[in-house]
Every structure is written in structure tokens, then in C-alpha cells.
Design a protein around this motif. Structure first.
Motif, PDB file in Angstrom:
ATOM      1  N   ARG A 154       0.847  -1.192   0.000  1.00 48.29           N
ATOM      2  CA  ARG A 154       0.000   0.000   0.000  1.00 48.29           C
ATOM      3  C   ARG A 154       0.885   1.245   0.000  1.00 48.29           C
ATOM      4  O   ARG A 154       1.827   1.339   0.779  1.00 48.29           O
ATOM      5  N   VAL A 155       0.572   2.153  -0.910  1.00 44.60           N
ATOM      6  CA  VAL A 155       1.236   3.453  -0.955  1.00 44.60           C
ATOM      7  C   VAL A 155       0.163   4.518  -1.103  1.00 44.60           C
ATOM      8  O   VAL A 155      -0.964   4.224  -1.521  1.00 44.60           O
ATOM      9  N   ARG A 156       0.545   5.723  -0.771  1.00 46.05           N
ATOM     10  CA  ARG A 156      -0.413   6.811  -0.945  1.00 46.05           C
ATOM     11  C   ARG A 156      -0.789   6.927  -2.416  1.00 46.05           C
ATOM     12  O   ARG A 156       0.028   6.734  -3.314  1.00 46.05           O
TER      13      ARG A 156
ATOM     14  N   ARG B 201       0.081   7.789  -8.465  1.00 38.21           N
ATOM     15  CA  ARG B 201      -0.315   8.653  -9.578  1.00 38.21           C
ATOM     16  C   ARG B 201       0.893   9.372 -10.162  1.00 38.21           C
ATOM     17  O   ARG B 201       1.083   9.396 -11.388  1.00 38.21           O
ATOM     18  N   LEU B 202       1.746   9.937  -9.306  1.00 39.19           N
ATOM     19  CA  LEU B 202       2.933  10.648  -9.793  1.00 39.19           C
ATOM     20  C   LEU B 202       3.872   9.711 -10.562  1.00 39.19           C
ATOM     21  O   LEU B 202       4.425  10.087 -11.597  1.00 39.19           O
ATOM     22  N   LEU B 203       4.046   8.514 -10.047  1.00 43.54           N
ATOM     23  CA  LEU B 203       4.912   7.556 -10.735  1.00 43.54           C
ATOM     24  C   LEU B 203       4.347   7.180 -12.098  1.00 43.54           C
ATOM     25  O   LEU B 203       5.077   7.146 -13.091  1.00 43.54           O
ATOM     26  N   GLU B 204       3.060   6.899 -12.142  1.00 46.45           N
ATOM     27  CA  GLU B 204       2.442   6.543 -13.414  1.00 46.45           C
ATOM     28  C   GLU B 204       2.470   7.705 -14.402  1.00 46.45           C
ATOM     29  O   GLU B 204       2.713   7.512 -15.590  1.00 46.45           O
ATOM     30  N   GLU B 205       2.249   8.927 -13.902  1.00 46.01           N
ATOM     31  CA  GLU B 205       2.334  10.105 -14.777  1.00 46.01           C
ATOM     32  C   GLU B 205       3.752  10.276 -15.313  1.00 46.01           C
ATOM     33  O   GLU B 205       3.950  10.807 -16.405  1.00 46.01           O
TER      34      GLU B 205
END
Length: 78
Positions: A12-14, A19-23
Motif C-alpha cells: 500500500r502506498v499513498r 499517480r505521480l509515478l504513473e504520470e
């Protein structure tokens, strides 16, 4: 064909982090997998080094000049 057994690990991560990693174009699953595989390799290496240390701790060092004499003996034998 070779079949490898796998298992699932959930982390589990925030949501913002994911989202930032995927972006940023990061494949989170691949990065986590690679990190864990590298970490497992380091653990394996530590185990082997520990085993080698145990094997070598009771072996006496060679006498002073042994390697010089051994090399000289090999050279003169040819």
C-alpha cells in the motif's frame, strides 16, 4: 518450457505516489519486482559470503614465501 512459481505481494502506498509515478511513465509493478529481485540477490550473496567465511576461518594461511617458491618451481619445471 520452464514454469516459474510466483507469488503475489501487495504493497500500500499513498494514491498520490502511485499517480505521480504513473504520470512519470514509471511501471510501478516492474520497478517493485526488479527492486525485490535485486534485494533477494543481495541476501543470497550475503549467505554465500557467510558460508565461505565459515569454511575459511579454520584454514591456516600459507607460509611466508610459499607463492614465490611455487611460481619459481613451476617456471623451472618447463
Amino acid at each position: 518450457m520452464i514454469y516459474l512459481t510466483t507469488t503475489v505481494i501487495s504493497v500500500r502506498v499513498r494514491e498520490e505516489v502511485k499517480r505521480l509515478l504513473e504520470e512519470g511513465g514509471i511501471d510501478v509493478n516492474e520497478e517493485v519486482r526488479r527492486f525485490l529481485e535485486d534485494l533477494a540477490l543481495k541476501v543470497k550473496i550475503r549467505r554465500y559470503v557467510s558460508m565461505w567465511d565459515e569454511l575459511l576461518e579454520n584454514i591456516k594461511p600459507s607460509e611466508e614465501g610459499f607463492s614465490v617458491g611455487s611460481v619459481r618451481e613451476d617456471r623451472e619445471g618447463h
